[in-house]
Design an enzyme around this catalytic site. Structure first.
Site, PDB file in Angstrom:
ATOM      1  CD1 TRP A  61       0.667  -0.509   2.909  1.00 40.32           C
ATOM      2  CD2 TRP A  61      -1.332  -0.121   3.685  1.00 40.32           C
ATOM      3  NE1 TRP A  61       0.692  -0.638   4.419  1.00 40.32           N
ATOM      4  CE2 TRP A  61      -0.552  -0.124   4.791  1.00 40.32           C
ATOM      5  CE3 TRP A  61      -2.629   0.299   3.906  1.00 40.32           C
ATOM      6  CZ2 TRP A  61      -0.758  -0.234   6.083  1.00 40.32           C
ATOM      7  CZ3 TRP A  61      -3.089   0.455   5.312  1.00 40.32           C
ATOM      8  CH2 TRP A  61      -2.170   0.150   6.292  1.00 40.32           C
ATOM      9  CG  HIS A  69      -7.940  22.325  -8.726  1.00 41.61           C
ATOM     10  ND1 HIS A  69      -9.112  22.593  -9.265  1.00 41.61           N
ATOM     11  CD2 HIS A  69      -7.967  22.233  -7.380  1.00 41.61           C
ATOM     12  CE1 HIS A  69      -9.986  23.088  -8.437  1.00 41.61           C
ATOM     13  NE2 HIS A  69      -9.620  22.958  -7.334  1.00 41.61           N
ATOM     14  CG  HIS A  73      -9.026  18.690 -11.592  1.00 38.27           C
ATOM     15  ND1 HIS A  73      -7.873  18.900 -12.560  1.00 38.27           N
ATOM     16  CD2 HIS A  73      -9.750  19.946 -11.514  1.00 38.27           C
ATOM     17  CE1 HIS A  73      -8.224  20.051 -12.987  1.00 38.27           C
ATOM     18  NE2 HIS A  73      -8.801  20.869 -11.997  1.00 38.27           N
ATOM     19  CG  ASP A  75     -12.268  23.168 -11.737  1.00 42.68           C
ATOM     20  OD1 ASP A  75     -11.465  22.246 -11.223  1.00 42.68           O
ATOM     21  OD2 ASP A  75     -12.161  24.019 -12.375  1.00 42.68           O
ATOM     22  CG  HIS A  79     -11.442  26.345  -8.283  1.00 47.12           C
ATOM     23  ND1 HIS A  79      -9.956  26.188  -7.295  1.00 47.12           N
ATOM     24  CD2 HIS A  79     -11.007  26.233  -9.376  1.00 47.12           C
ATOM     25  CE1 HIS A  79      -9.118  26.113  -8.196  1.00 47.12           C
ATOM     26  NE2 HIS A  79      -9.604  26.369  -9.402  1.00 47.12           N
TER      27      HIS A  79
HETATM   28 MN    MN Z   1      -9.570  23.034 -11.528  1.00 45.30          MN
END
Ligand code: MN
Length: 256
Positions: A61, A69, A73, A75, A79
């Protein structure tokens, strides 16, 4: 037959395909670069805890460190300063994570002009051909930019600064304030064009969309495998309490 039974049968038979729109997440994943005097998003890093060894004989692990970001990803509205009192990534309604998508293909234009901007007229032409944008849907901007896998090619610094495709300020305002869409998705490291620091307002996709409580998806891949209309996007960010966004596994369901 129930809708979900029909869906699971279609997934089994292959008449509905699951397409991965997510970029690989590693220390090589390109990311946004801001001027050096500003804070920077973190490159993705893995730190091994154990790998079937003295530190953990039967298990492997890692810990990881990343910007919210970094890579593919989601938003959240908070943000941007225009959305600072709106939803964080933890409180975005989960219904937003499963939504219809339309795909606007501007790869030809971007091949000729890497700083190409999508304008209202392109959205009008798309809707004239394919029908109105779906309520609560994503507008995915297919630019071919995801073929650029290195930091240098993705950011594409030229004599005028970062040069990558995006959307004009007026077009972003329309998507935010007048369209039924819930957000846009792009192949670049952020939803705005490389030159958007110089637009009025600066970074209009962030400013208008997040200020309107809408969303962004960045660094998508495989948009060439989606139809212009009819795909369903499943975008699944981590539930980071108070977060401004999150790396996400973004999938599309596509009928074959
Ligand atoms: Mn972003």
């Amino acid at each position: 037959m129930s809708v979900l039974t029909a869906l699971t049968q279609a997934l089994t038979s292959g008449s509905v395909e699951v397409v991965d729109l997510t970029a690989p997440l590693s220390s090589e994943t390109p990311l946004l670069e801001l001027p050096p005097e500003l804070g920077q998003t973190q490159r993705f890093e893995l730190e091994e805890i154990s790998r079937y060894d003295d530190r953990g004989p039967a298990w492997y692990w890692n810990n990881f460190r990343t910007g919210e970001h970094t890579g593919t990803h989601f938003d959240a509205p908070n943000h941007w300063v225009t959305g600072k009192d709106l939803a964080d990534i933890d409180s975005v309604p989960v219904s937003a994570f499963v939504a219809p998508a339309v795909v606007l293909d501007v790869t030809q234009e971007v091949a000729k002009d890497p700083g190409f901007l999508i304008e209202r007229q392109h959205l009008d032409a798309f809707q004239a051909e394919h029908g109105a944008f779906p309520e609560g849907g994503w507008l995915l901007c297919r630019t071919g930019w995801s073929a650029r896998v290195t930091q240098e090619d993705m950011v594409n610094n030229t004599e005028t600064g970062p040069t990558s495709p995006g959307m004009s300020a007026e077009c972003a305002r329309w998507v935010a304030e007048e369209s039924p869409l819930q957000g846009i998705g792009v192949e670049t490291v952020g939803t705005d064009a490389g030159a958007a620091h110089s637009f009025d307002p600066a970074f209009p996709c962030h400013s208008f969309l997040l200020g309107a409580g809408k969303y962004g998806l960045a660094q998508l891949q495989n948009l060439d495998r989606l139809p212009a209309t009819g795909a369903v996007v499943v975008a699944s960010p981590l539930r980071i309490v108070g977060g401004s966004g999150s790396p996400a596994r973004v999938l599309a369901l596509v009928e074959r």
